[in-house]
Design a protein around this motif. Sequence first.
Motif, mmCIF file in Angstrom:
data_model
loop_
_atom_site.group_PDB
_atom_site.id
_atom_site.type_symbol
_atom_site.label_atom_id
_atom_site.label_comp_id
_atom_site.label_asym_id
_atom_site.label_seq_id
_atom_site.Cartn_x
_atom_site.Cartn_y
_atom_site.Cartn_z
ATOM 1 N N LYS A 15 -9.599 22.351 -6.570
ATOM 2 C CA LYS A 15 -8.935 21.053 -6.161
ATOM 3 C C LYS A 15 -8.319 21.142 -4.829
ATOM 4 O O LYS A 15 -8.347 20.230 -4.078
ATOM 5 C CB LYS A 15 -7.965 20.493 -7.126
ATOM 6 C CG LYS A 15 -8.704 20.046 -8.407
ATOM 7 C CD LYS A 15 -7.563 19.543 -9.474
ATOM 8 C CE LYS A 15 -8.319 19.055 -10.797
ATOM 9 N NZ LYS A 15 -7.307 18.785 -11.517
ATOM 10 N N GLU A 18 -11.098 21.452 -2.217
ATOM 11 C CA GLU A 18 -11.571 19.981 -2.101
ATOM 12 C C GLU A 18 -10.641 19.124 -0.787
ATOM 13 O O GLU A 18 -11.023 18.546 0.029
ATOM 14 C CB GLU A 18 -11.765 19.259 -3.201
ATOM 15 C CG GLU A 18 -12.979 19.895 -3.709
ATOM 16 C CD GLU A 18 -13.263 19.391 -5.299
ATOM 17 O OE1 GLU A 18 -12.483 18.517 -5.768
ATOM 18 O OE2 GLU A 18 -14.167 19.862 -5.904
ATOM 19 N N LEU A 19 -9.518 19.278 -0.984
ATOM 20 C CA LEU A 19 -8.372 18.432 -0.137
ATOM 21 C C LEU A 19 -8.392 19.102 1.055
ATOM 22 O O LEU A 19 -8.306 18.285 2.291
ATOM 23 C CB LEU A 19 -7.168 18.387 -1.001
ATOM 24 C CG LEU A 19 -6.000 17.523 -0.268
ATOM 25 C CD1 LEU A 19 -6.469 15.951 -0.563
ATOM 26 C CD2 LEU A 19 -4.596 17.629 -1.111
ATOM 27 N N GLU A 22 -11.569 18.005 2.733
ATOM 28 C CA GLU A 22 -11.848 16.815 3.180
ATOM 29 C C GLU A 22 -10.752 16.499 4.392
ATOM 30 O O GLU A 22 -11.092 15.472 5.404
ATOM 31 C CB GLU A 22 -11.339 15.628 2.140
ATOM 32 C CG GLU A 22 -11.501 14.429 2.413
ATOM 33 C CD GLU A 22 -11.244 13.456 1.181
ATOM 34 O OE1 GLU A 22 -11.701 12.227 1.127
ATOM 35 O OE2 GLU A 22 -10.784 13.917 0.137
ATOM 36 N N GLN A 23 -9.567 16.824 4.193
ATOM 37 C CA GLN A 23 -8.345 16.452 5.271
ATOM 38 C C GLN A 23 -8.224 17.388 6.515
ATOM 39 O O GLN A 23 -7.500 17.041 7.382
ATOM 40 C CB GLN A 23 -7.098 16.266 4.299
ATOM 41 C CG GLN A 23 -7.304 14.993 3.516
ATOM 42 C CD GLN A 23 -6.013 14.586 2.788
ATOM 43 O OE1 GLN A 23 -5.921 13.773 2.097
ATOM 44 N NE2 GLN A 23 -4.892 15.621 3.032
ATOM 45 N N THR A 28 -2.968 17.874 5.579
ATOM 46 C CA THR A 28 -2.752 18.173 4.194
ATOM 47 C C THR A 28 -1.205 18.714 3.781
ATOM 48 O O THR A 28 -0.785 19.745 4.454
ATOM 49 C CB THR A 28 -3.951 19.159 3.567
ATOM 50 O OG1 THR A 28 -4.981 18.634 3.513
ATOM 51 C CG2 THR A 28 -3.395 19.352 1.993
ATOM 52 N N ASP A 32 0.628 16.229 -0.949
ATOM 53 C CA ASP A 32 -0.607 15.829 -0.961
ATOM 54 C C ASP A 32 -1.528 17.088 -2.383
ATOM 55 O O ASP A 32 -1.866 16.902 -3.230
ATOM 56 C CB ASP A 32 -1.332 16.261 -0.105
ATOM 57 C CG ASP A 32 -1.010 14.759 1.046
ATOM 58 O OD1 ASP A 32 -0.630 13.847 0.607
ATOM 59 O OD2 ASP A 32 -1.476 15.098 2.314
ATOM 60 N N LEU A 33 -0.917 18.430 -1.856
ATOM 61 C CA LEU A 33 -1.611 19.286 -2.575
ATOM 62 C C LEU A 33 -0.874 19.402 -3.879
ATOM 63 O O LEU A 33 -1.797 19.399 -5.133
ATOM 64 C CB LEU A 33 -0.961 20.573 -2.131
ATOM 65 C CG LEU A 33 -1.910 21.174 -0.718
ATOM 66 C CD1 LEU A 33 -1.317 22.398 -0.079
ATOM 67 C CD2 LEU A 33 -3.375 21.351 -1.106
ATOM 68 N N HIS A 36 -2.756 16.352 -5.854
ATOM 69 C CA HIS A 36 -4.106 16.630 -6.143
ATOM 70 C C HIS A 36 -4.404 17.604 -7.140
ATOM 71 O O HIS A 36 -5.313 17.443 -7.970
ATOM 72 C CB HIS A 36 -4.902 16.766 -4.660
ATOM 73 C CG HIS A 36 -6.150 16.557 -4.770
ATOM 74 N ND1 HIS A 36 -7.012 15.465 -4.778
ATOM 75 C CD2 HIS A 36 -7.292 17.723 -4.873
ATOM 76 C CE1 HIS A 36 -8.243 15.626 -4.727
ATOM 77 N NE2 HIS A 36 -8.344 17.140 -4.575
#
Length: 192
Positions: A15, A18-19, A22-23, A28, A32-33, A36
């Motif tokens: 996860k 992926e964050l 994407e970002q 990030t 956010d972490l 997510h």
Amino acid sequence: MGRSREFDENVVLQKAMELFWEQGYEKTSLSDLVEHMGIHRRSLYDTFGDKHTLFLKTIDFYGELIKDKLYAGVLHAKTSKQAIQFIFDFMIEGYEDRPWGCLIVNSATEMALRDKEVEEKAEEAFLQTERFLAELVRRGQQTGEFSCDYDAEVLAEILQNTLLGIRVLVKTSKNKEKMHRIANFFLDMLNK
């Protein structure tokens, strides 16, 4: 006795990967972490260390994940040309329809000039890929699929550079037809 983890480390690491993928690293945040990944901030620190350490772990995790997928696809190829075609298709079509390019290329372009550890991880990943590509080219030359006019290592360097360019295009362009044209041109060049 310490409290047992209430999460699967690989699941939450994926996860986080992926964050970041994407970002990017800078966009990030820890919040956010935590959100997510679905874990507490303390668990993040206890399990993975700080944000930077977690980021480096996600690069390693991504590298293994993609390497496994590439090697599995290449193993099913009957020829070196099919193997290289599979690699191009995999890079162009993406991993599970994620239009984020390549985490390692993204990380290298975002951070390698100012982060020695990211630079080293990217360089090692690129060299590893280049060696793998050289072996595929060499095998194709030995079977007569590919021309022997050029050294396999030189062709692997050019192929790696082409793949790096495609991985940037995947993130910045929707024109997959153009990327497939580039791949086909390179494969045709191997035959001459």
